[in-house]
Write a protein that holds these residues in place. Structure first.
Motif, short mmCIF file in Angstrom:
data_model
loop_
_atom_site.label_atom_id
_atom_site.label_comp_id
_atom_site.label_asym_id
_atom_site.label_seq_id
_atom_site.Cartn_x
_atom_site.Cartn_y
_atom_site.Cartn_z
N ALA A 1 0.85 -1.43 -0.03
CA ALA A 1 -0.09 0.06 -0.09
C ALA A 1 0.77 1.29 0.04
O ALA A 1 0.49 2.47 -0.50
CB ALA A 1 -0.99 0.05 1.15
N GLY A 2 1.99 1.11 0.46
CA GLY A 2 2.76 2.11 0.65
C GLY A 2 3.67 2.45 -0.71
O GLY A 2 4.71 3.53 -0.75
N MET A 3 3.54 1.73 -1.63
CA MET A 3 4.35 1.68 -2.95
C MET A 3 3.49 2.59 -4.02
O MET A 3 2.45 3.44 -3.62
CB MET A 3 4.59 0.44 -3.50
CG MET A 3 5.29 -0.48 -2.70
SD MET A 3 5.39 -2.34 -3.20
CE MET A 3 5.87 -2.09 -4.83
N ASP A 4 4.25 3.20 -5.05
CA ASP A 4 3.79 4.03 -6.00
C ASP A 4 2.67 3.32 -6.61
O ASP A 4 2.55 2.32 -7.17
CB ASP A 4 4.92 4.33 -7.06
CG ASP A 4 4.09 4.99 -8.16
OD1 ASP A 4 3.91 4.40 -9.37
OD2 ASP A 4 4.06 6.22 -8.20
N LYS A 5 1.18 4.09 -6.56
CA LYS A 5 0.31 3.70 -7.01
C LYS A 5 0.09 3.45 -8.39
O LYS A 5 -0.42 2.01 -8.90
CB LYS A 5 -1.01 4.72 -6.70
CG LYS A 5 -2.40 4.17 -7.02
CD LYS A 5 -3.43 5.07 -6.83
CE LYS A 5 -5.10 4.61 -6.95
NZ LYS A 5 -5.13 4.08 -8.19
N GLU A 6 0.53 4.16 -9.13
CA GLU A 6 0.57 4.07 -10.65
C GLU A 6 1.45 2.51 -10.92
O GLU A 6 1.12 1.76 -11.77
CB GLU A 6 1.13 5.08 -11.47
CG GLU A 6 1.22 4.94 -12.99
CD GLU A 6 2.06 6.14 -13.84
OE1 GLU A 6 2.29 5.92 -14.95
OE2 GLU A 6 1.96 7.19 -13.16
N GLY A 7 2.59 2.53 -10.25
CA GLY A 7 3.05 1.13 -10.49
C GLY A 7 2.42 -0.05 -9.99
O GLY A 7 2.52 -1.13 -10.44
N ILE A 8 1.85 0.18 -8.72
CA ILE A 8 0.89 -1.00 -8.34
C ILE A 8 -0.18 -1.20 -9.10
O ILE A 8 -0.29 -2.67 -9.67
CB ILE A 8 0.29 -0.63 -6.86
CG1 ILE A 8 1.38 -0.40 -5.78
CG2 ILE A 8 -0.65 -1.62 -6.54
CD1 ILE A 8 0.90 -0.10 -4.45
N ASP A 9 -0.87 -0.23 -9.83
CA ASP A 9 -1.98 -0.60 -10.87
C ASP A 9 -1.55 -1.36 -11.97
O ASP A 9 -2.19 -2.32 -12.34
CB ASP A 9 -2.59 0.65 -11.10
CG ASP A 9 -3.37 1.45 -9.97
OD1 ASP A 9 -3.63 0.72 -8.97
OD2 ASP A 9 -3.66 2.69 -10.14
#
Length: 254
Positions: free
Chosen positions: A200-208
């Motif tokens: 959850a603390g990672m870059d949102k765009e990268g996670i998506d």
């Protein structure tokens, strides 16, 4: 654990779980508790560890918490020594403790590499080494290591974490052979993208983007990884050793 909440798949088995205070470690602790295990929970962070231990004790679980950094040999020795002193043996180890740094080759530093390898690599090695020593005395035991899809498929931004998880998978296979004739099984799970505080603390765009690469179209749940760990640690997997089981929504099947 009270009989109405435990089906007993690991009933009475002394289980050490490292990195147990959050995420997949916590879900595994709660899952094993429902299945009747006696728990030794470890984490670097004292407060969330104490909170988990307190919550499980209130449910009737036999559990102790031991704070410490698995990168320290003295800390790992203490975890295993206190486990045996409290419960008399170690039946299962879940070597879960780890960090998930995001760094490509250009941004990665030597310090980040050393820190990650100290926890994800040396910490897993030490946990396996000293838990296995106790299992060998009894002639039986089960170890489950936490690997990752990053140990099998190249990914952007994983120049440090990915190699550390290659250590987890390699250690699993080599220890499985080394310990097979001593009655100790060694397996691993390789989670895909799991909905944990670390992710959850990672870059949102990268996670998506990474989530979109999972054929099932979503992140996994910590409980889904815990279920796979439970299977590999239980007697249901008694003829399985040296396996690395993907829990990845189909990521590695592509």
């Amino acid at each position: 654990m009270p009989t109405d909440t435990s089906s007993g798949r690991v009933q009475g088995k002394v289980t050490v779980i490292t990195g147990a205070a959050r995420g997949m470690g916590r879900a595994t602790a709660e899952r094993f508790a429902r299945e009747g295990a006696k728990l030794v929970l470890n984490d670097r962070d004292q407060q969330p560890l104490d909170e988990l231990v307190h919550a499980l004790k209130n449910k009737g679980v036999e559990v102790i918490g031991i704070a410490g950094d698995v990168a320290s040999e003295d800390a790992v020795k203490r975890i295993m020594t206190e486990s045996v002193a409290t419960f008399g043996r170690i039946d299962i180890l879940v070597a879960n403790a780890g960090v998930i740094p995001e760094a490509d080759l250009a941004s990665a530093t030597v310090d980040l590499w050393d820190h990650t390898m100290a926890i994800d690599g040396r910490g897993m090695f030490l946990s396996c080494k000293y838990a296995a020593a106790e299992m060998v005395k009894a002639g039986k035991g089960a170890i489950v290591c936490l690997s990752s899809i990053s140990a099998f498929a190249g990914q952007k931004g994983q120049a440090v974490y990915g190699p550390a998880k290659f250590v987890a998978s390699g250690l699993t296979k080599h220890l499985a052979i080394d310990l097979a004739d001593k009655g100790v099984r060694v397996n691993a799970v390789a989670p895909g993208t799991i909905d944990t505080p670390a992710v959850a603390g990672m870059d949102k765009e990268g996670i998506d983007k990474v989530v979109s690469m999972h054929p099932l179209g979503r992140m996994g749940k910590p409980e889904e990884v815990a279920n796979a760990i439970l299977f590999l640690a239980s007697d249901e997997a008694s003829f399985i050793t040296g396996a690395v089981l993907p829990v990845d929504g189909g990521y590695l099947a592509q």
